[in-house]
Scaffold this active site. Structure first.
Site, short mmCIF file in Angstrom:
data_model
loop_
_atom_site.label_atom_id
_atom_site.label_comp_id
_atom_site.label_asym_id
_atom_site.label_seq_id
_atom_site.Cartn_x
_atom_site.Cartn_y
_atom_site.Cartn_z
N ARG A 108 29.43 27.64 8.70
CA ARG A 108 30.48 28.20 9.56
C ARG A 108 30.28 27.75 11.01
O ARG A 108 31.22 27.45 11.72
CB ARG A 108 30.48 29.73 9.46
CG ARG A 108 31.00 30.19 8.12
CD ARG A 108 30.75 31.66 7.88
NE ARG A 108 31.48 32.51 8.78
CZ ARG A 108 31.18 33.77 9.03
NH1 ARG A 108 30.13 34.33 8.46
NH2 ARG A 108 31.91 34.47 9.85
N ARG B 76 29.39 40.92 4.38
CA ARG B 76 30.33 39.89 3.98
C ARG B 76 29.60 38.78 3.22
O ARG B 76 28.51 38.38 3.62
CB ARG B 76 31.00 39.29 5.23
CG ARG B 76 32.10 40.15 5.76
CD ARG B 76 32.62 39.68 7.08
NE ARG B 76 32.80 38.22 7.19
CZ ARG B 76 33.40 37.64 8.23
NH1 ARG B 76 33.87 38.38 9.22
NH2 ARG B 76 33.52 36.33 8.28
N ARG C 207 42.05 28.08 15.28
CA ARG C 207 40.70 27.57 15.08
C ARG C 207 40.68 26.05 15.00
O ARG C 207 39.60 25.46 14.84
CB ARG C 207 40.15 28.12 13.77
CG ARG C 207 39.05 29.16 13.92
CD ARG C 207 38.77 29.67 12.54
NE ARG C 207 37.52 30.29 12.29
CZ ARG C 207 37.38 31.60 12.12
NH1 ARG C 207 38.39 32.42 12.34
NH2 ARG C 207 36.22 32.09 11.76
N LYS D 232 33.74 38.91 18.68
CA LYS D 232 35.20 38.95 18.88
C LYS D 232 35.84 40.13 18.15
O LYS D 232 36.66 40.85 18.70
CB LYS D 232 35.86 37.64 18.38
CG LYS D 232 35.31 36.38 18.98
CD LYS D 232 36.09 35.15 18.51
CE LYS D 232 36.01 34.87 17.01
NZ LYS D 232 34.67 34.52 16.52
N ARG E 265 25.09 42.12 10.40
CA ARG E 265 26.46 42.69 10.39
C ARG E 265 26.78 43.41 9.08
O ARG E 265 26.54 42.90 7.99
CB ARG E 265 27.48 41.58 10.61
CG ARG E 265 28.90 42.07 10.42
CD ARG E 265 29.91 41.21 11.07
NE ARG E 265 29.91 39.84 10.60
CZ ARG E 265 30.66 38.89 11.15
NH1 ARG E 265 31.42 39.16 12.19
NH2 ARG E 265 30.64 37.67 10.69
#
Ligand code: AMP
Length: 221
Positions: A176, A165, A93, A18, A132
């Site tokens: 998550r 992160r 969310r 996203k 990532r």
């Protein structure tokens, strides 16, 4: 430049791509990219009271309270740059956030949001999140597996240092994903029932997803 004049919502599990796509769409359409995750990370970096409260929750992979997130969003979308359209990434969310957003929109003149649901399977999502890396200066997103920077550890655009992160650790990633299943997935039915949902296959490479997304926006907007 293309014109949007409405709100877009990018929905999907963490690691669905996203954020990567939102940066590009925001540039192309000249609309602000509102990532509640980025807003919260900015609060943490600045050491605000809100950041201090959000940090341990984010690092455990849970969702921050609806109240905190809604306050941030209301403040942000009342600014002038949102009048011609905007793009939400990672918001809403929860059902409570989606319902509150409908009320917030009543006071603005953007019509009904268009919701793009990024569909990816969990194994691909874990693979992406483990690779990532984000530029600490400009926020550009890389993936060591699929779209690495030209020079290891450095951003191609601004030369900033790339960082991982803290919530992309495996144990936090699992939490998550669980938070997504529990609290966010019900939004798929919520927006489907309202005729606002468009599914997008997020498992393809970045370029292909971008092409599909642009075609979808052309058709739908
Ligand atoms: P993201 O950058 O979108 O993956 O978000 C990182 C973390 O910020 C999430 O795991 C949550 O802890 C928090 N967060 C971001 N957006 C929201 C939201 N809309 N509601 C609750 N928590 C959020």
């Amino acid at each position: 430049m293309k014109v949007l004049r409405r709100a877009l919502i990018f929905l999907g599990p963490p690691g669905a791509g996203k954020g990567t796509q939102a940066r590009e769409i925001s540039r192309r359409y000249g609309v602000p990219h509102l990532s509640t995750g980025d807003m919260l990370r900015e609060h943490i970096a600045k050491g605000t009271e809100l950041g201090r409260r959000a940090k341990p929750i984010m690092e455990s992979g849970q969702l921050v309270s609806d109240q905190i997130v809604l306050e941030m969003v209301e403040e942000r979308i009342s600014r002038a740059d949102c009048a011609g359209g905007l793009l939400f990434d990672g918001f809403p969310r929860t059902l409570a956030q989606a319902e509150a957003l409908e009320k917030i929109f009543e006071g603005h003149h953007l019509g009904r949001p268009l919701v793009v649901n990024f569909v990816v399977d969990p194994e691909l999502m874990f693979h992406r999140m483990s690779g990532r890396r984000t530029c600490s200066q400009c926020g550009q997103i890389y993936n060591l597996h699929d779209s690495p920077p030209r020079q290891p550890g450095r951003c191609d655009i601004c030369g900033g240092a790339l960082v991982q992160r803290p919530d992309d650790r495996e144990d936090v990633m699992r939490e998550r994903r669980a938070a997504y299943e529990r609290q966010t997935r019900p939004l798929v039915d919520y927006y489907q029932a309202r005729g606002q949902l468009f599914n997008l296959d997020g498992s393809k490479d970045v370029e292909s997803v971008r092409r599909d997304l642009l075609a979808l926006l052309d058709r739908a907007s």
